[in-house]
Design a protein around this motif. Sequence first.
Motif, PDB file in Angstrom:
ATOM      1  N   GLY A 185      56.625  27.414  58.375  1.00  0.00           N
ATOM      2  CA  GLY A 185      56.628  26.005  58.017  1.00  0.00           C
ATOM      3  C   GLY A 185      56.123  25.089  59.111  1.00  0.00           C
ATOM      4  N   LEU A 186      55.425  25.653  60.078  1.00  0.00           N
ATOM      5  CA  LEU A 186      54.890  24.839  61.166  1.00  0.00           C
ATOM      6  C   LEU A 186      53.556  24.204  60.801  1.00  0.00           C
ATOM      7  CD1 LEU A 186      55.713  27.195  64.164  1.00  0.00           C
ATOM      8  CD2 LEU A 186      57.028  25.232  63.317  1.00  0.00           C
ATOM      9  N   ALA A 187      52.901  24.774  59.796  1.00  0.00           N
ATOM     10  CA  ALA A 187      51.621  24.247  59.315  1.00  0.00           C
ATOM     11  C   ALA A 187      51.521  24.520  57.823  1.00  0.00           C
ATOM     12  CB  ALA A 187      50.465  24.915  60.053  1.00  0.00           C
ATOM     13  N   LEU A 188      50.749  23.688  57.155  1.00  0.00           N
ATOM     14  CA  LEU A 188      50.499  23.891  55.732  1.00  0.00           C
ATOM     15  C   LEU A 188      49.110  24.507  55.558  1.00  0.00           C
ATOM     16  CD1 LEU A 188      51.791  20.507  54.309  1.00  0.00           C
ATOM     17  CD2 LEU A 188      52.870  22.741  54.087  1.00  0.00           C
ATOM     18  N   PRO A 189      48.996  25.504  54.686  1.00  0.00           N
ATOM     19  CA  PRO A 189      47.667  26.094  54.484  1.00  0.00           C
ATOM     20  C   PRO A 189      46.757  25.141  53.714  1.00  0.00           C
ATOM     21  CG  PRO A 189      49.260  27.083  52.987  1.00  0.00           C
ATOM     22  CD  PRO A 189      50.022  26.166  53.896  1.00  0.00           C
ATOM     23  N   PRO A 190      45.471  25.111  54.081  1.00  0.00           N
ATOM     24  CA  PRO A 190      44.535  24.323  53.286  1.00  0.00           C
ATOM     25  C   PRO A 190      44.422  24.936  51.887  1.00  0.00           C
ATOM     26  CG  PRO A 190      43.389  25.507  55.034  1.00  0.00           C
ATOM     27  CD  PRO A 190      44.840  25.766  55.202  1.00  0.00           C
ATOM     28  N   VAL A 191      43.975  24.156  50.944  1.00  0.00           N
ATOM     29  CA  VAL A 191      43.925  24.593  49.546  1.00  0.00           C
ATOM     30  C   VAL A 191      43.192  25.928  49.368  1.00  0.00           C
ATOM     31  CG1 VAL A 191      43.106  23.991  47.239  1.00  0.00           C
ATOM     32  CG2 VAL A 191      44.258  22.273  48.637  1.00  0.00           C
ATOM     33  N   PRO A 192      42.017  26.132  49.988  1.00  0.00           N
ATOM     34  CA  PRO A 192      41.345  27.427  49.783  1.00  0.00           C
ATOM     35  C   PRO A 192      42.177  28.626  50.256  1.00  0.00           C
ATOM     36  CG  PRO A 192      39.818  25.842  50.725  1.00  0.00           C
ATOM     37  CD  PRO A 192      41.187  25.214  50.774  1.00  0.00           C
ATOM     38  N   ILE A 193      42.888  28.463  51.356  1.00  0.00           N
ATOM     39  CA  ILE A 193      43.734  29.549  51.861  1.00  0.00           C
ATOM     40  C   ILE A 193      44.950  29.722  50.961  1.00  0.00           C
ATOM     41  CG2 ILE A 193      45.177  30.334  53.788  1.00  0.00           C
ATOM     42  CD1 ILE A 193      42.158  30.554  54.322  1.00  0.00           C
ATOM     43  N   ALA A 194      45.526  28.627  50.503  1.00  0.00           N
ATOM     44  CA  ALA A 194      46.666  28.717  49.585  1.00  0.00           C
ATOM     45  C   ALA A 194      46.254  29.464  48.315  1.00  0.00           C
ATOM     46  CB  ALA A 194      47.192  27.328  49.251  1.00  0.00           C
ATOM     47  N   GLN A 195      45.047  29.206  47.829  1.00  0.00           N
ATOM     48  CA  GLN A 195      44.554  29.905  46.637  1.00  0.00           C
ATOM     49  C   GLN A 195      44.385  31.398  46.913  1.00  0.00           C
ATOM     50  OE1 GLN A 195      44.148  28.500  43.495  1.00  0.00           O
ATOM     51  NE2 GLN A 195      44.092  30.669  43.005  1.00  0.00           N
ATOM     52  N   LYS A 196      43.861  31.726  48.086  1.00  0.00           N
ATOM     53  CA  LYS A 196      43.721  33.136  48.449  1.00  0.00           C
ATOM     54  C   LYS A 196      45.083  33.823  48.535  1.00  0.00           C
ATOM     55  CE  LYS A 196      39.383  33.233  51.025  1.00  0.00           C
ATOM     56  NZ  LYS A 196      38.773  33.540  52.329  1.00  0.00           N
ATOM     57  N   ILE A 197      46.073  33.126  49.088  1.00  0.00           N
ATOM     58  CA  ILE A 197      47.424  33.687  49.185  1.00  0.00           C
ATOM     59  C   ILE A 197      47.967  33.955  47.786  1.00  0.00           C
ATOM     60  CG2 ILE A 197      49.813  33.227  49.858  1.00  0.00           C
ATOM     61  CD1 ILE A 197      48.615  31.631  52.269  1.00  0.00           C
ATOM     62  N   ASN A 210      46.224  34.411  45.017  1.00  0.00           N
ATOM     63  CA  ASN A 210      45.461  35.516  44.431  1.00  0.00           C
ATOM     64  C   ASN A 210      45.938  36.854  44.972  1.00  0.00           C
ATOM     65  OD1 ASN A 210      43.915  33.739  42.939  1.00  0.00           O
ATOM     66  ND2 ASN A 210      42.181  33.799  44.333  1.00  0.00           N
ATOM     67  N   LEU A 211      46.159  36.918  46.255  1.00  0.00           N
ATOM     68  CA  LEU A 211      46.604  38.155  46.891  1.00  0.00           C
ATOM     69  C   LEU A 211      47.974  38.576  46.379  1.00  0.00           C
ATOM     70  CD1 LEU A 211      46.199  40.354  49.045  1.00  0.00           C
ATOM     71  CD2 LEU A 211      47.233  38.794  50.683  1.00  0.00           C
ATOM     72  N   THR A 212      48.882  37.633  46.279  1.00  0.00           N
ATOM     73  CA  THR A 212      50.244  37.984  45.877  1.00  0.00           C
ATOM     74  C   THR A 212      50.361  38.221  44.380  1.00  0.00           C
ATOM     75  OG1 THR A 212      50.848  35.653  45.741  1.00  0.00           O
ATOM     76  CG2 THR A 212      51.345  36.775  47.795  1.00  0.00           C
ATOM     77  N   MET A 213      49.679  37.434  43.587  1.00  0.00           N
ATOM     78  CA  MET A 213      49.801  37.583  42.138  1.00  0.00           C
ATOM     79  C   MET A 213      49.056  38.804  41.625  1.00  0.00           C
ATOM     80  SD  MET A 213      51.892  35.436  41.806  1.00  0.00           S
ATOM     81  CE  MET A 213      52.465  34.169  40.757  1.00  0.00           C
ATOM     82  N   ASN A 214      47.900  39.093  42.208  1.00  0.00           N
ATOM     83  CA  ASN A 214      47.124  40.250  41.780  1.00  0.00           C
ATOM     84  C   ASN A 214      47.487  41.490  42.560  1.00  0.00           C
ATOM     85  OD1 ASN A 214      45.682  38.658  39.967  1.00  0.00           O
ATOM     86  ND2 ASN A 214      44.186  38.111  41.517  1.00  0.00           N
ATOM     87  N   ASN A 215      48.124  41.266  43.726  1.00  0.00           N
ATOM     88  CA  ASN A 215      48.512  42.363  44.621  1.00  0.00           C
ATOM     89  C   ASN A 215      47.334  43.319  44.846  1.00  0.00           C
ATOM     90  OD1 ASN A 215      50.291  43.515  46.350  1.00  0.00           O
ATOM     91  ND2 ASN A 215      51.354  44.713  44.809  1.00  0.00           N
ATOM     92  N   THR A 216      46.199  42.723  45.203  1.00  0.00           N
ATOM     93  CA  THR A 216      44.973  43.485  45.389  1.00  0.00           C
ATOM     94  C   THR A 216      44.257  43.005  46.642  1.00  0.00           C
ATOM     95  OG1 THR A 216      42.900  44.133  44.378  1.00  0.00           O
ATOM     96  CG2 THR A 216      43.647  41.925  43.899  1.00  0.00           C
ATOM     97  N   ASN A 217      43.293  43.761  47.088  1.00  0.00           N
ATOM     98  CA  ASN A 217      42.502  43.360  48.244  1.00  0.00           C
ATOM     99  C   ASN A 217      41.371  42.415  47.861  1.00  0.00           C
ATOM    100  OD1 ASN A 217      44.066  44.908  49.912  1.00  0.00           O
ATOM    101  ND2 ASN A 217      42.661  46.641  49.923  1.00  0.00           N
ATOM    102  N   ASP A 218      41.081  42.291  46.568  1.00  0.00           N
ATOM    103  CA  ASP A 218      39.987  41.463  46.098  1.00  0.00           C
ATOM    104  C   ASP A 218      40.447  40.007  46.014  1.00  0.00           C
ATOM    105  OD1 ASP A 218      37.664  40.476  45.034  1.00  0.00           O
ATOM    106  OD2 ASP A 218      38.103  41.176  43.002  1.00  0.00           O
ATOM    107  N   LEU A 219      40.008  39.201  46.969  1.00  0.00           N
ATOM    108  CA  LEU A 219      40.452  37.804  47.032  1.00  0.00           C
ATOM    109  C   LEU A 219      39.441  36.835  46.452  1.00  0.00           C
ATOM    110  CD1 LEU A 219      42.080  37.762  50.550  1.00  0.00           C
ATOM    111  CD2 LEU A 219      43.175  38.042  48.353  1.00  0.00           C
ATOM    112  N   GLU A 220      38.345  37.319  45.957  1.00  0.00           N
ATOM    113  CA  GLU A 220      37.316  36.413  45.422  1.00  0.00           C
ATOM    114  C   GLU A 220      37.587  36.067  43.994  1.00  0.00           C
ATOM    115  OE1 GLU A 220      35.234  34.993  47.479  1.00  0.00           O
ATOM    116  OE2 GLU A 220      36.081  36.193  49.054  1.00  0.00           O
TER     117      GLU A 220
END
Length: 69
Positions: free
Chosen positions: A45-57, A59-69
Amino acid sequence: MKPISKKVAARLNGLHKEFNRSRSLTEISTLLGIPKSTYNSYLRGLALPPVPIAQKILNLTMNNTNDLE
């Protein structure tokens, strides 16, 4: 720490624990294309992720895959 940072950090930690148990911080940060220290700052909680990084996070967690695109 700002209240919004606490909420975002709590949610990120929940996602991290639920979906990325087998992955290290280093692996996740590499997949996100950011330094491990930056990802750790988001989790703490020391920094907030920018929107593109938040989206990648998400995608990574919901799809649980290495494909972040």
